[in-house]
Design an enzyme around this catalytic site. Sequence first.
Site, PDB file in Angstrom:
ATOM      1  N   GLY A  46      50.744  41.916  54.865  1.00  0.00           N
ATOM      2  CA  GLY A  46      50.131  43.002  54.108  1.00  0.00           C
ATOM      3  C   GLY A  46      48.811  42.534  53.524  1.00  0.00           C
ATOM      4  CD  GLN A  51      45.193  40.717  49.172  1.00  0.00           C
ATOM      5  OE1 GLN A  51      45.720  41.576  49.853  1.00  0.00           O
ATOM      6  NE2 GLN A  51      45.690  39.499  49.045  1.00  0.00           N
ATOM      7  CB  CYS A  93      49.980  37.028  47.193  1.00  0.00           C
ATOM      8  SG  CYS A  93      48.490  38.037  47.040  1.00  0.00           S
ATOM      9  CG  LEU A  94      47.571  36.878  53.087  1.00  0.00           C
ATOM     10  CD1 LEU A  94      46.920  37.860  54.045  1.00  0.00           C
ATOM     11  CD2 LEU A  94      47.931  35.589  53.808  1.00  0.00           C
ATOM     12  CG  HIS A 135      52.403  42.241  47.303  1.00  0.00           C
ATOM     13  ND1 HIS A 135      52.898  41.034  46.830  1.00  0.00           N
ATOM     14  CD2 HIS A 135      51.096  42.006  47.612  1.00  0.00           C
ATOM     15  CE1 HIS A 135      51.927  40.134  46.853  1.00  0.00           C
ATOM     16  NE2 HIS A 135      50.823  40.694  47.324  1.00  0.00           N
ATOM     17  CD  GLU A 136      49.598  44.081  50.479  1.00  0.00           C
ATOM     18  OE1 GLU A 136      48.459  43.970  49.996  1.00  0.00           O
ATOM     19  OE2 GLU A 136      50.324  43.101  50.746  1.00  0.00           O
ATOM     20  CG  HIS A 139      46.901  43.232  46.136  1.00  0.00           C
ATOM     21  ND1 HIS A 139      46.335  42.205  45.418  1.00  0.00           N
ATOM     22  CD2 HIS A 139      47.769  42.646  47.007  1.00  0.00           C
ATOM     23  CE1 HIS A 139      46.848  41.053  45.831  1.00  0.00           C
ATOM     24  NE2 HIS A 139      47.732  41.285  46.783  1.00  0.00           N
TER      25      HIS A 139
END
Length: 172
Positions: A46, A51, A93-94, A135-136, A139
Amino acid sequence: MSQRKIIIYGDSILRKKALPVSEINDEIIKLTEDMIETMYKAPGIGLAANQLGIDKQIIAVDLKVIDPQAKAFIIINPKIIASDGIDTNEEGCLSFPGINIEIKRSTYVKVEGINIKGEKIKLESENLLARILQHEIDHINGVLFIDHLNFVRKQLLRKELKELEFQFHQGT
Ligand code: CO
């Protein structure tokens, strides 16, 4: 399609609520293609546009790294309109390389938004997909997964978080 640089924790853009997309033009289409490419190469499942440093409400999901049959998809201006259940599971998380933490999320969410063709969509999801969507969508609202930790658990991560912030300020 090209791979873009993923913003790491420490950059204030990750804390800003992203702006809704009002028109799907060539620039947005290119961005969504790059999001999918960047996520797949990372590899991740994701990614949110902020990001990549882009202040827009766009998320990408790609389960291909865990399910070869899966197809990547994009949701523009996504919103959670219903949720149910509670489940705790490990998340990464990236923007937080090397950090995996147990996070409590709803087991079911219903999301509405716009697809890349500009059509209104509604999506029902459970378990892993529901977790990724929460999660996204966090963000694009400037919320990070560490915000779901209580004070004690956040204290335990203090060293790792300071290290990421330090790397960000060094520009690496
Ligand atoms: Co993330």
